[in-house]
Design a protein around this motif. Structure first.
Motif, PDB file in Angstrom:
ATOM      1  N   MET A  64       1.226  -1.038  -0.030  1.00  0.00           N
ATOM      2  CA  MET A  64      -0.451   0.227   0.159  1.00  0.00           C
ATOM      3  C   MET A  64       0.944   1.306   0.189  1.00  0.00           C
ATOM      4  N   GLY A  65       2.103   0.846   1.181  1.00  0.00           N
ATOM      5  CA  GLY A  65       3.082   2.350   0.872  1.00  0.00           C
ATOM      6  C   GLY A  65       3.195   2.685  -0.006  1.00  0.00           C
ATOM      7  N   MET A  66       4.128   2.215  -1.151  1.00  0.00           N
ATOM      8  CA  MET A  66       4.672   1.955  -2.229  1.00  0.00           C
ATOM      9  C   MET A  66       3.949   3.222  -3.465  1.00  0.00           C
ATOM     10  N   PRO A  67       3.043   2.827  -3.631  1.00  0.00           N
ATOM     11  CA  PRO A  67       2.323   3.606  -4.490  1.00  0.00           C
ATOM     12  C   PRO A  67       1.934   5.112  -3.713  1.00  0.00           C
ATOM     13  N   MET A  68       1.239   4.797  -2.749  1.00  0.00           N
ATOM     14  CA  MET A  68       0.610   6.119  -1.966  1.00  0.00           C
ATOM     15  C   MET A  68       2.214   6.930  -1.636  1.00  0.00           C
ATOM     16  N   ALA A  69       2.901   6.706  -1.984  1.00  0.00           N
ATOM     17  CA  ALA A  69       4.581   7.062  -1.767  1.00  0.00           C
ATOM     18  C   ALA A  69       4.549   7.725  -3.196  1.00  0.00           C
ATOM     19  N   ARG A  96      -6.768   0.985  -6.057  1.00  0.00           N
ATOM     20  CA  ARG A  96      -6.913   2.332  -5.455  1.00  0.00           C
ATOM     21  C   ARG A  96      -6.189   3.157  -5.085  1.00  0.00           C
ATOM     22  N   ALA A  97      -4.922   2.437  -3.971  1.00  0.00           N
ATOM     23  CA  ALA A  97      -3.743   3.026  -3.547  1.00  0.00           C
ATOM     24  C   ALA A  97      -2.892   3.569  -5.041  1.00  0.00           C
ATOM     25  N   VAL A  98      -2.989   2.465  -5.889  1.00  0.00           N
ATOM     26  CA  VAL A  98      -2.341   3.031  -7.523  1.00  0.00           C
ATOM     27  C   VAL A  98      -2.858   4.358  -7.571  1.00  0.00           C
ATOM     28  N   THR A  99      -4.461   4.232  -8.336  1.00  0.00           N
ATOM     29  CA  THR A  99      -4.929   5.010  -8.763  1.00  0.00           C
ATOM     30  C   THR A  99      -5.294   6.061  -8.161  1.00  0.00           C
ATOM     31  N   GLY A 100      -4.983   6.763  -6.692  1.00  0.00           N
ATOM     32  CA  GLY A 100      -4.916   7.345  -5.917  1.00  0.00           C
ATOM     33  C   GLY A 100      -7.092   7.903  -5.725  1.00  0.00           C
ATOM     34  N   GLU A 101      -7.315   6.774  -5.442  1.00  0.00           N
ATOM     35  CA  GLU A 101      -8.661   6.550  -5.289  1.00  0.00           C
ATOM     36  C   GLU A 101      -9.160   5.848  -3.981  1.00  0.00           C
ATOM     37  N   LEU A 102      -8.388   5.852  -3.165  1.00  0.00           N
ATOM     38  CA  LEU A 102      -8.647   5.490  -1.720  1.00  0.00           C
ATOM     39  C   LEU A 102      -9.641   6.774  -0.597  1.00  0.00           C
ATOM     40  N   LEU A 109      -3.295  14.704   1.222  1.00  0.00           N
ATOM     41  CA  LEU A 109      -4.246  13.071   1.658  1.00  0.00           C
ATOM     42  C   LEU A 109      -4.944  12.739   0.057  1.00  0.00           C
ATOM     43  N   GLU A 110      -5.182  14.532   0.145  1.00  0.00           N
ATOM     44  CA  GLU A 110      -5.794  13.917  -1.569  1.00  0.00           C
ATOM     45  C   GLU A 110      -5.437  13.545  -2.452  1.00  0.00           C
ATOM     46  N   LEU A 111      -3.232  14.026  -2.545  1.00  0.00           N
ATOM     47  CA  LEU A 111      -3.056  13.335  -3.354  1.00  0.00           C
ATOM     48  C   LEU A 111      -3.125  11.665  -3.698  1.00  0.00           C
TER      49      LEU A 111
END
Length: 290
Positions: free
Chosen positions: A11-16, A125-131, A149-151
């Motif tokens: 989860m953290g890698m795509p979010m970063a 959704r972590a990859v697409t930014g749609e969490l 957070l919106e990123l």
């Protein structure tokens, strides 16, 4: 804004990565292969959580378990060692109310501001930014980190003013996810037992009243032959369902469906599936040996 990102797993890698598009990011993770991958994309890499946080305006922590959170925050060279008076710590792990309340109090005693911000939506959704972020924090503190957070998220839900309120809502979320995941595996294996094509059944029912995110997201992975890449492991649901049941006991809530799902995940883990993708739970409904 200078951002530290502690924990860059599934989860953290795509979010970063999403945050890196707009802000300078320094990452730390015990898995150096992960940090090296992000370094190749422009991230700074720290040798410890304390080093990553030193000089950062915001520290995002995304680890999997309460023990990992304790180590990341307060272990040797943990986040606590790099905090400055202005640092805001965003706790995005799903580790239960008591754990985050305790961590929040200890961080605030060191002068940090804390946002309780677990997420839901899974690795896709972590990859697409749609969490969806389930935030517990004072409104003014949340507003300061909302652009960050919106990123990573399509929705920021303010679940309450207290650190721990986000975790409480996440427990409700994980109760449903646990039951829905188990039900999806049971239903698709039931389709096979009836002599149906489970892929056709999935395509038919996922747009109707029986639909759920877990059915649509995990269903195709359940029906694949061979090894499925691990996006979320069985052991994550062992952890999450255990947290739900502990909170339910404390609250006096009746949760028989979660109890059955938790027992199923526990058996799957004991049978060697703990580190497999959670879609592997379908194997628990098959008659052949696991």
């Amino acid at each position: 804004m200078r951002v530290a990102f502690v924990g860059v797993g599934a989860m953290g890698m795509p979010m970063a990565r999403l945050v890196m598009r707009r802000h300078p990011v320094t990452v730390f993770d015990p898995d150096s292969a992960r940090t090296a991958e992000l370094a190749a994309e422009g991230a700074g890499v720290a040798g410890s959580a304390a080093e990553a946080v030193r000089g950062a305006d915001t520290a995002v922590v995304m680890v999997a378990t309460p023990a990992q959170l304790e180590q990341a925050l307060f272990g040797a060279d943990g986040v606590h060692g790099g905090l400055a008076a202005h640092t805001t710590v965003v706790l995005m792990s799903s580790v239960g109310v008591d754990c985050v309340v305790d961590a929040g109090l200890r961080l605030e005693a060191l002068g940090a501001r804390v946002v309780d911000a677990p997420v839901t939506g899974g690795a896709v959704r972590a990859v697409t930014g749609e969490l969806t972020v389930l935030a517990g924090a004072a409104p003014e503190v949340l507003d300061e980190v909302r652009p960050l957070l919106e990123l990573m998220a399509a929705r920021i839900a303010h679940c309450g003013d207290r650190v721990g309120d986000g975790q409480a809502v996440k427990l409700v979320n994980q109760l449903l996810c646990s039951v829905h995941l188990a039900a999806a595996g049971e239903a698709l294996q039931f389709a096979r037992a009836l002599g149906l094509d489970p892929e056709q059944v999935l395509a038919t029912i996922e747009s109707g009243a029986a639909s759920s995110f877990m059915l649509s997201d995990r269903g195709p992975r359940m029906l694949k032959d061979g090894t499925t890449p691990v996006r979320s492991a069985i052991d994550i649901f062992v952890k999450d369902s255990s947290l739900v049941l502990a909170a339910a006991r404390e609250a006096g809530a009746v949760t028989p469906l979660t109890e059955q799902a938790a027992e199923l995940f526990s058996r799957a883990s004991h049978q060697g599936l703990g580190r497999d993708d959670d879609s592997s739970v379908i194997r628990m409904f098959q008659k052949e040996p696991h």
